[in-house]
Write a protein that holds these residues in place. Structure first.
Motif, mmCIF file in Angstrom:
data_model
loop_
_atom_site.group_PDB
_atom_site.id
_atom_site.type_symbol
_atom_site.label_atom_id
_atom_site.label_comp_id
_atom_site.label_asym_id
_atom_site.label_seq_id
_atom_site.Cartn_x
_atom_site.Cartn_y
_atom_site.Cartn_z
ATOM 1 N N ALA A 58 0.812 -1.214 0.000
ATOM 2 C CA ALA A 58 0.000 0.000 0.000
ATOM 3 C C ALA A 58 0.847 1.266 0.000
ATOM 4 O O ALA A 58 0.457 2.275 -0.587
ATOM 5 C CB ALA A 58 -0.936 0.001 1.200
ATOM 6 N N ASP A 63 -0.868 3.352 -8.101
ATOM 7 C CA ASP A 63 -2.236 2.879 -8.340
ATOM 8 C C ASP A 63 -2.295 1.816 -9.436
ATOM 9 O O ASP A 63 -3.057 0.854 -9.321
ATOM 10 C CB ASP A 63 -3.144 4.050 -8.717
ATOM 11 N N LEU A 66 -1.041 -1.516 -7.986
ATOM 12 C CA LEU A 66 -2.018 -2.021 -7.030
ATOM 13 C C LEU A 66 -3.254 -2.556 -7.754
ATOM 14 O O LEU A 66 -3.815 -3.581 -7.361
ATOM 15 C CB LEU A 66 -2.419 -0.940 -6.031
ATOM 16 N N THR A 67 -3.669 -1.887 -8.821
ATOM 17 C CA THR A 67 -4.811 -2.346 -9.609
ATOM 18 C C THR A 67 -4.539 -3.720 -10.205
ATOM 19 O O THR A 67 -5.398 -4.602 -10.163
ATOM 20 C CB THR A 67 -5.143 -1.324 -10.719
ATOM 21 N N VAL A 70 -4.694 -6.255 -7.310
ATOM 22 C CA VAL A 70 -6.072 -6.462 -6.863
ATOM 23 C C VAL A 70 -6.821 -7.346 -7.857
ATOM 24 O O VAL A 70 -7.476 -8.318 -7.475
ATOM 25 C CB VAL A 70 -6.801 -5.112 -6.658
ATOM 26 N N MET A 90 -13.003 0.314 -8.377
ATOM 27 C CA MET A 90 -11.562 0.050 -8.274
ATOM 28 C C MET A 90 -10.860 1.211 -7.587
ATOM 29 O O MET A 90 -10.007 1.000 -6.718
ATOM 30 C CB MET A 90 -10.944 -0.210 -9.648
ATOM 31 N N LYS A 91 -11.203 2.423 -7.940
ATOM 32 C CA LYS A 91 -10.585 3.595 -7.313
ATOM 33 C C LYS A 91 -10.852 3.606 -5.807
ATOM 34 O O LYS A 91 -9.965 3.915 -5.018
ATOM 35 C CB LYS A 91 -11.086 4.883 -7.966
ATOM 36 N N ILE A 94 -8.735 0.781 -4.150
ATOM 37 C CA ILE A 94 -7.324 1.185 -4.070
ATOM 38 C C ILE A 94 -7.139 2.245 -2.984
ATOM 39 O O ILE A 94 -6.199 2.178 -2.193
ATOM 40 C CB ILE A 94 -6.818 1.701 -5.434
ATOM 41 N N LYS A 98 -4.773 1.718 0.317
ATOM 42 C CA LYS A 98 -3.683 2.647 0.634
ATOM 43 C C LYS A 98 -3.709 3.104 2.087
ATOM 44 O O LYS A 98 -2.697 3.522 2.619
ATOM 45 C CB LYS A 98 -3.709 3.840 -0.319
#
Length: 105
Positions: A58, A63, A66-67, A70, A90-91, A94, A98
């Motif tokens: 994190a 991003d 991390l996307t 995920v 998704m945003k 994320i 974080k």
């Protein structure tokens, strides 16, 4: 009078922005804890209760990375369909992840 109106508008706008950010984190938490991202009956929190083992990722990855991570977990561990990287879900997810890398966590 104009100055007071501007200050009030700035305060109100700031409040709206803060509320939107909180709502996004709420949605991210909801998704993180939901087994509905897949068909395995598991959620992100099944493997990462309280964000365990996500602290480093994190605070290290951007991003985009991390996307990818995920969506890989959603597909493999949760047996679900990946989220659209540009989606609000998704945003939100994320943004919530974080928070595990935040100082003091």
């Amino acid at each position: 009078m104009k100055r007071s109106a501007c200050c009030l508008l700035a305060l109100l706008t700031g409040g709206v922005v803060a509320y939107a950010a909180d709502t996004s984190l709420d949605r991210g938490k909801e998704l993180f804890e939901s087994p509905k991202l897949g068909t395995s009956g598991k959620s992100c929190s099944s493997c990462h209760p309280g964000g365990r083992k996500l602290e480093w990722a994190a605070s290290t990855y951007d991003d985009e990375k991390l996307t990818e991570i995920v969506n890989r977990c959603i597909e493999k561990s949760l047996k679900g369909k990946p989220l659209d990287p540009a989606s609000d879900d998704m945003k939100s997810l994320i943004a919530y992840i974080k928070t595990f890398g935040a100082p003091g966590k």
